[in-house]
Design a protein around this motif. Structure first.
Motif, PDB file in Angstrom:
ATOM      1  N   ASP A  66       0.820  -1.202   0.000  1.00 42.58           N
ATOM      2  CA  ASP A  66       0.000   0.000   0.000  1.00 42.58           C
ATOM      3  C   ASP A  66       0.859   1.258   0.000  1.00 42.58           C
ATOM      4  O   ASP A  66       1.982   1.273   0.491  1.00 42.58           O
ATOM      5  N   HIS A  67       0.273   2.321  -0.544  1.00 45.17           N
ATOM      6  CA  HIS A  67       0.922   3.627  -0.519  1.00 45.17           C
ATOM      7  C   HIS A  67       1.349   4.006   0.904  1.00 45.17           C
ATOM      8  O   HIS A  67       0.767   3.556   1.897  1.00 45.17           O
ATOM      9  N   GLY A  68       2.330   4.881   0.984  1.00 47.26           N
ATOM     10  CA  GLY A  68       2.694   5.507   2.243  1.00 47.26           C
ATOM     11  C   GLY A  68       2.920   6.983   1.997  1.00 47.26           C
ATOM     12  O   GLY A  68       3.409   7.372   0.931  1.00 47.26           O
ATOM     13  N   ILE A  69       2.528   7.825   2.925  1.00 43.55           N
ATOM     14  CA  ILE A  69       2.680   9.267   2.748  1.00 43.55           C
ATOM     15  C   ILE A  69       3.338   9.897   3.977  1.00 43.55           C
ATOM     16  O   ILE A  69       3.260   9.358   5.077  1.00 43.55           O
ATOM     17  N   LEU A 164      -3.136   9.824  -3.942  1.00 45.00           N
ATOM     18  CA  LEU A 164      -2.465  10.257  -2.718  1.00 45.00           C
ATOM     19  C   LEU A 164      -3.183  11.439  -2.081  1.00 45.00           C
ATOM     20  O   LEU A 164      -3.167  11.593  -0.854  1.00 45.00           O
ATOM     21  N   SER A 165      -3.830  12.274  -2.895  1.00 49.08           N
ATOM     22  CA  SER A 165      -4.540  13.431  -2.338  1.00 49.08           C
ATOM     23  C   SER A 165      -5.699  12.999  -1.453  1.00 49.08           C
ATOM     24  O   SER A 165      -6.011  13.668  -0.454  1.00 49.08           O
ATOM     25  N   LEU A 166      -6.332  11.889  -1.783  1.00 48.01           N
ATOM     26  CA  LEU A 166      -7.404  11.362  -0.937  1.00 48.01           C
ATOM     27  C   LEU A 166      -6.838  10.934   0.415  1.00 48.01           C
ATOM     28  O   LEU A 166      -7.403  11.270   1.474  1.00 48.01           O
ATOM     29  N   ILE A 167      -5.727  10.207   0.392  1.00 52.20           N
ATOM     30  CA  ILE A 167      -5.108   9.758   1.635  1.00 52.20           C
ATOM     31  C   ILE A 167      -4.660  10.953   2.470  1.00 52.20           C
ATOM     32  O   ILE A 167      -4.826  10.978   3.699  1.00 52.20           O
ATOM     33  N   ILE A 172      -5.357  14.611   7.167  1.00 53.22           N
ATOM     34  CA  ILE A 172      -5.590  15.939   7.731  1.00 53.22           C
ATOM     35  C   ILE A 172      -6.759  15.907   8.711  1.00 53.22           C
ATOM     36  O   ILE A 172      -6.823  16.679   9.664  1.00 53.22           O
ATOM     37  N   GLY A 173      -7.682  14.964   8.464  1.00 49.00           N
ATOM     38  CA  GLY A 173      -8.877  14.846   9.295  1.00 49.00           C
ATOM     39  C   GLY A 173     -10.138  15.261   8.584  1.00 49.00           C
ATOM     40  O   GLY A 173     -11.151  15.577   9.234  1.00 49.00           O
ATOM     41  N   MET A 174     -10.124  15.227   7.240  1.00 55.34           N
ATOM     42  CA  MET A 174     -11.299  15.630   6.465  1.00 55.34           C
ATOM     43  C   MET A 174     -12.245  14.450   6.270  1.00 55.34           C
ATOM     44  O   MET A 174     -11.808  13.334   5.948  1.00 55.34           O
ATOM     45  N   GLU A 225      -7.541   8.807  11.755  1.00 52.83           N
ATOM     46  CA  GLU A 225      -7.031   7.634  12.465  1.00 52.83           C
ATOM     47  C   GLU A 225      -6.725   6.493  11.499  1.00 52.83           C
ATOM     48  O   GLU A 225      -5.649   5.868  11.562  1.00 52.83           O
ATOM     49  N   VAL A 226      -7.658   6.219  10.595  1.00 51.87           N
ATOM     50  CA  VAL A 226      -7.500   5.112   9.648  1.00 51.87           C
ATOM     51  C   VAL A 226      -6.342   5.371   8.697  1.00 51.87           C
ATOM     52  O   VAL A 226      -5.503   4.497   8.442  1.00 51.87           O
ATOM     53  N   SER A 227      -6.298   6.578   8.152  1.00 52.54           N
ATOM     54  CA  SER A 227      -5.267   6.892   7.168  1.00 52.54           C
ATOM     55  C   SER A 227      -3.875   6.821   7.762  1.00 52.54           C
ATOM     56  O   SER A 227      -2.945   6.275   7.163  1.00 52.54           O
ATOM     57  N   ARG A 228      -3.715   7.361   8.964  1.00 56.37           N
ATOM     58  CA  ARG A 228      -2.375   7.379   9.561  1.00 56.37           C
ATOM     59  C   ARG A 228      -1.911   5.981   9.951  1.00 56.37           C
ATOM     60  O   ARG A 228      -0.715   5.688   9.925  1.00 56.37           O
TER      61      ARG A 228
END
Length: 252
Positions: A66-69, A164-167, A172-174, A225-228
């Motif tokens: 999976d992607h990582g940012i 990546l912009s979605l992640i 950010i918490g959006m 929480e999920v994204s991080r």
């Protein structure tokens, strides 16, 4: 290639080789053959399970990392009753990026569209300037700060790898309002946003988030929480370290 020129060694023969595939297939889906199909001397690493599913790679080995940012420093406030979108070249890419769907959301709240090649988008869609504002090629840190002030993030891509912009928006918490297509289905759980294939469901959800800032905060907190957890850089680097070690050991 440079490896052969500089090291006099050929990837896949003298060295283990990993081919990173970032994109969804663009051909006769779901029958698109991958350019590295039926290669027994390399491994294809897909960035989403969706990509792995839809590419026909024949006998070539595949895996998913999976992607990582890098986690954005911006913090969600949602203070503006506006919806944010990030799309590159929305006019040229059209239906792929869901550009044709934007007017339906502009009826709900003003849109701020960020990305490359977004200048003139309102005119292209026949929208007044007060319903869609383009922000062309804004520096990333500045874009993140501006996204954080908007109430919710729209992800309207019909066919794409996981953006990546979605992640980043989730980190950010959006709260997310997204088409239930491609990998977004697994990236955005039900308590972090709203996903659907019926556009009417998404427009009504966007309206609720514009009207209910507390609900937007709740969804956004879960999205962060999920994204991080799933897309954090530590997990990403650990996965790549593990894979390269496995491939190196297997080639000995």
């Amino acid at each position: 290639n440079l490896t052969e020129q500089w090291l006099h060694r050929r990837p896949g023969r003298d060295l283990p080789a990993i081919y990173v595939e970032h994109n969804t297939p663009k051909g006769d889906v779901p029958n698109t053959r991958h350019p590295m199909a039926d290669h027994t001397n390399l491994l294809i690493a897909h960035v989403t399970g969706f990509n792995q599913l839809f590419w026909d790679t024949g006998t070539t080995r595949t895996t998913v990392i999976d992607h990582g940012i890098v986690t954005p420093t911006a913090t969600y406030t949602g203070e503006l009753d506006r919806l944010a979108v990030v799309i590159n070249e929305p006019v040229r890419r059209g239906r792929v990026t869901g550009t044709d769907l934007l007017p339906r959301f502009a009826d709900i709240a003003p849109l701020d569209v960020y990305g490359m090649g977004v200048t003139g988008l309102a005119d292209h869609l026949g929208l007044p300037a007060d319903r869609l504002t383009s922000h062309d090629d804004v520096p990333q840190h500045q874009m993140h700060a501006e996204l954080a002030r908007r109430r919710a993030y729209l992800h309207l891509c019909r066919w794409t790898s996981l953006g990546l912009s979605l992640i980043e928006a989730m980190s950010i918490g959006m709260p997310v309002v997204a088409l239930a297509t491609t990998e977004a289905v697994t990236a955005v759980p039900p308590d972090a946003g709203v996903l659907a294939t019926r556009v009417e469901t998404l427009t009504e959800s966007a309206r609720r988030l514009i009207e209910d800032r507390d609900a937007a905060y709740r969804l956004g907190a879960r999205a962060r929480e999920v994204s991080r957890e799933r897309f954090g850089l530590d997990r990403f680097l650990a996965d790549w370290d593990r894979l390269m070690k496995e491939e190196t050991c297997a080639s000995r």
